[in-house]
Design a protein around this motif. Structure first.
Motif, short mmCIF file in Angstrom:
data_model
loop_
_atom_site.label_atom_id
_atom_site.label_comp_id
_atom_site.label_asym_id
_atom_site.label_seq_id
_atom_site.Cartn_x
_atom_site.Cartn_y
_atom_site.Cartn_z
N TRP A 127 0.90 -1.29 0.09
CA TRP A 127 -0.14 0.12 0.03
C TRP A 127 0.87 1.13 -0.10
O TRP A 127 0.57 2.29 -0.55
N ARG A 128 1.94 1.33 0.60
CA ARG A 128 2.95 2.23 0.58
C ARG A 128 3.20 2.65 -0.83
O ARG A 128 3.29 3.69 -1.47
N VAL A 129 3.55 1.68 -1.76
CA VAL A 129 3.88 1.65 -3.01
C VAL A 129 2.54 2.37 -3.80
O VAL A 129 2.79 3.30 -4.60
N LEU A 130 1.53 1.87 -3.67
CA LEU A 130 0.30 2.32 -4.14
C LEU A 130 0.00 3.82 -3.79
O LEU A 130 -0.40 4.45 -4.64
N LEU A 131 0.29 4.26 -2.75
CA LEU A 131 -0.19 5.55 -2.30
C LEU A 131 1.10 6.65 -2.55
O LEU A 131 0.61 7.74 -2.22
N GLY A 145 -4.22 12.14 -5.31
CA GLY A 145 -4.30 10.95 -4.43
C GLY A 145 -4.18 11.45 -3.13
O GLY A 145 -3.58 12.41 -2.77
N PRO A 146 -4.50 10.44 -2.13
CA PRO A 146 -4.59 10.79 -0.66
C PRO A 146 -2.99 10.92 -0.23
O PRO A 146 -2.84 11.64 0.77
N GLY A 147 -2.08 10.43 -0.83
CA GLY A 147 -0.77 10.27 -0.27
C GLY A 147 -0.72 9.58 1.06
O GLY A 147 -1.34 8.57 1.36
N TYR A 148 0.40 9.91 1.76
CA TYR A 148 0.70 9.36 3.12
C TYR A 148 -0.15 10.35 4.22
O TYR A 148 0.10 11.44 4.05
N GLY A 149 -0.76 9.79 5.34
CA GLY A 149 -1.30 10.51 6.08
C GLY A 149 -2.45 9.90 6.92
O GLY A 149 -2.45 8.73 6.95
N LEU A 150 -3.30 10.64 7.46
CA LEU A 150 -4.52 10.03 8.27
C LEU A 150 -5.40 9.16 7.60
O LEU A 150 -5.89 8.20 7.76
N LEU A 151 -5.65 9.78 6.20
CA LEU A 151 -6.62 8.92 5.21
C LEU A 151 -6.04 7.89 4.91
O LEU A 151 -6.74 6.83 4.71
N ALA A 152 -4.71 7.86 4.64
CA ALA A 152 -3.88 6.78 4.01
C ALA A 152 -4.06 5.58 5.11
O ALA A 152 -4.28 4.52 5.00
N THR A 153 -3.88 5.90 6.34
CA THR A 153 -3.88 4.89 7.62
C THR A 153 -5.26 4.44 7.57
O THR A 153 -5.39 3.16 7.82
N VAL A 154 -6.40 5.12 7.55
CA VAL A 154 -7.76 4.49 7.56
C VAL A 154 -7.76 3.46 6.58
O VAL A 154 -8.28 2.71 6.67
N ILE A 227 4.30 3.34 8.52
CA ILE A 227 4.65 2.99 7.22
C ILE A 227 3.73 3.93 6.16
O ILE A 227 4.42 4.52 5.09
N VAL A 228 2.51 4.20 6.47
CA VAL A 228 1.80 5.19 5.58
C VAL A 228 1.32 6.34 6.15
O VAL A 228 0.35 7.17 5.50
N GLY A 229 1.50 6.28 7.43
CA GLY A 229 0.86 7.64 8.13
C GLY A 229 1.53 8.90 8.13
O GLY A 229 0.91 9.81 8.51
N GLY A 230 2.64 8.97 7.27
CA GLY A 230 3.22 10.30 7.46
C GLY A 230 3.63 10.68 8.78
O GLY A 230 4.36 9.95 9.53
N LYS A 231 3.22 12.26 9.08
CA LYS A 231 3.59 12.71 10.15
C LYS A 231 2.38 12.29 11.46
O LYS A 231 2.26 12.77 12.45
N THR A 232 1.34 11.35 11.04
CA THR A 232 0.25 11.12 11.92
C THR A 232 0.94 10.29 13.06
O THR A 232 1.77 9.65 13.14
N GLN A 233 0.22 10.83 14.17
CA GLN A 233 0.51 10.23 15.56
C GLN A 233 -0.74 9.31 16.14
O GLN A 233 -1.56 10.26 16.26
N LEU A 234 -0.30 8.28 16.66
CA LEU A 234 -1.49 7.51 17.05
C LEU A 234 -0.92 6.90 18.22
O LEU A 234 0.25 6.85 18.51
N LEU A 235 -1.75 6.31 19.32
CA LEU A 235 -1.22 5.60 20.51
C LEU A 235 -0.14 4.49 20.25
O LEU A 235 0.72 4.58 20.90
N GLY A 236 -0.58 3.99 19.18
CA GLY A 236 0.52 2.60 18.93
C GLY A 236 2.19 3.19 18.68
O GLY A 236 2.91 2.70 19.25
N ASN A 237 2.08 4.23 17.79
CA ASN A 237 3.28 4.85 17.48
C ASN A 237 3.90 5.65 18.66
O ASN A 237 5.50 5.68 18.62
N LEU A 238 3.05 6.06 19.29
CA LEU A 238 3.61 7.02 20.66
C LEU A 238 4.35 5.74 21.67
O LEU A 238 5.42 6.01 22.14
#
Length: 279
Positions: A127-131, A145-154, A227-238
């Motif tokens: 999906w990283r390649v696709l986005l 395209g949505p690129g990397y970020g919150l939308l890509a994560t969803v 991998i695809v979240g860009g600068k997005t921060q969620l609990l898991g990567n914190l």
């Protein structure tokens, strides 16, 4: 052997002792250690863990706005993934259980399960390649395209966890008597009315059962957002960041208790819906 034959409860206890011991040590024991270490701190000068009881980590989580925002963002992503999975899974499961020929149903189940056989990392990097910029998705949307970020994560989390929603719905629909649908049609109900008044209420436990998987897996995921979240921060990567670069294991443990607490509250809330029997 004759003694255990005369005492079936002791025989059952002997058979279950090993797996229950493993559960207690490996799973419940790990959660206990996690909870205890969340009340420790790290010495800012030496970097050593201070094994003294304190609420400093939880106080930081509650008072610092950044951690509140990350928690709300993580819940929002988990809710969005679950809602999209429901919208996609209901018609797919209905077709598999009630429309497709009996011979083809097993093949459809296999097709749904096939993505689960592939490596998680392979799918995420695909999906990283696709986005990627100038990638297939970007080309499909004419460079927007949505690129990397919150939308890509969803999007990626929805793809990863969709089978976990389809299978409980398929099982629930397969057990539903077809005579209910026929009776609704005989009484003059249109297909949409039949689905809304007959099918959907009976599917609620199955939907909740599937949401336990999609919600919990999305809430604690950190690989996809890395991998695809860009600068997005969620609990898991914190949690991952505090284990790695920050080397603050107690604070990472405190953050990790947040999704655990959220899931406990969710499971308590849905325990009377019959959803747990669908698992």
């Amino acid at each position: 052997m004759a003694f255990f034959h005369r005492h079936p409860r002791l025989r059952l206890a002997g058979l279950l002792s090993a797996p229950l011991m493993w559960l207690a040590v490996a799973y419940l024991g790990a959660l206990a250690v996690l909870l205890v270490s969340a009340f420790w701190t790290v010495n800012g000068f030496t970097g050593e863990v201070v094994r003294e009881f304190t609420l400093a980590n939880f106080r930081t989580l509650v008072t610092e706005e950044v951690y509140r925002n990350v928690t709300l963002r993580s819940i929002g992503v988990a809710v969005a993934v679950t809602a999209i999975c429901v919208v996609l899974a209901v018609p797919m499961a209905f077709y598999m259980a009630k429309v497709a020929a009996p011979r083809s149903r097993h093949w459809l189940v296999i097709l749904i399960l096939t993505p689960l056989w592939a490596s998680y990392l392979v799918k995420a990097y695909a999906w990283r390649v696709l986005l990627a910029n100038d990638g297939p998705v970007d080309w499909l949307f004419f460079g927007h395209g949505p690129g990397y970020g919150l939308l890509a994560t969803v999007v990626v989390l929805t793809y990863l966890w969709l089978p976990y929603m389809i299978l409980p719905l398929y099982a629930g629909l397969e057990r539903m008597p077809s005579s209910l649908l026929e009776a609704s049609g005989d009484l003059g109900a249109r297909p949409l009315r039949t689905f809304r008044a007959v099918v959907l209420p009976l599917l609620v436990p199955s939907i909740i059962a599937g949401s336990i998987f999609t919600f919990s897996l999305s809430l604690g995921d950190y690989i996809t957002v890395q991998i695809v979240g860009g600068k997005t921060q969620l609990l898991g990567n914190l949690v991952y960041a505090n284990i790695g670069a920050a080397n603050n294991l107690p604070f990472a443990a405190a953050i990790a208790t947040v999704p655990v607490l959220i899931m406990v509250i969710y499971l308590v809330a849905v325990r009377r819906s019959g959803a747990l029997e669908e698992l």
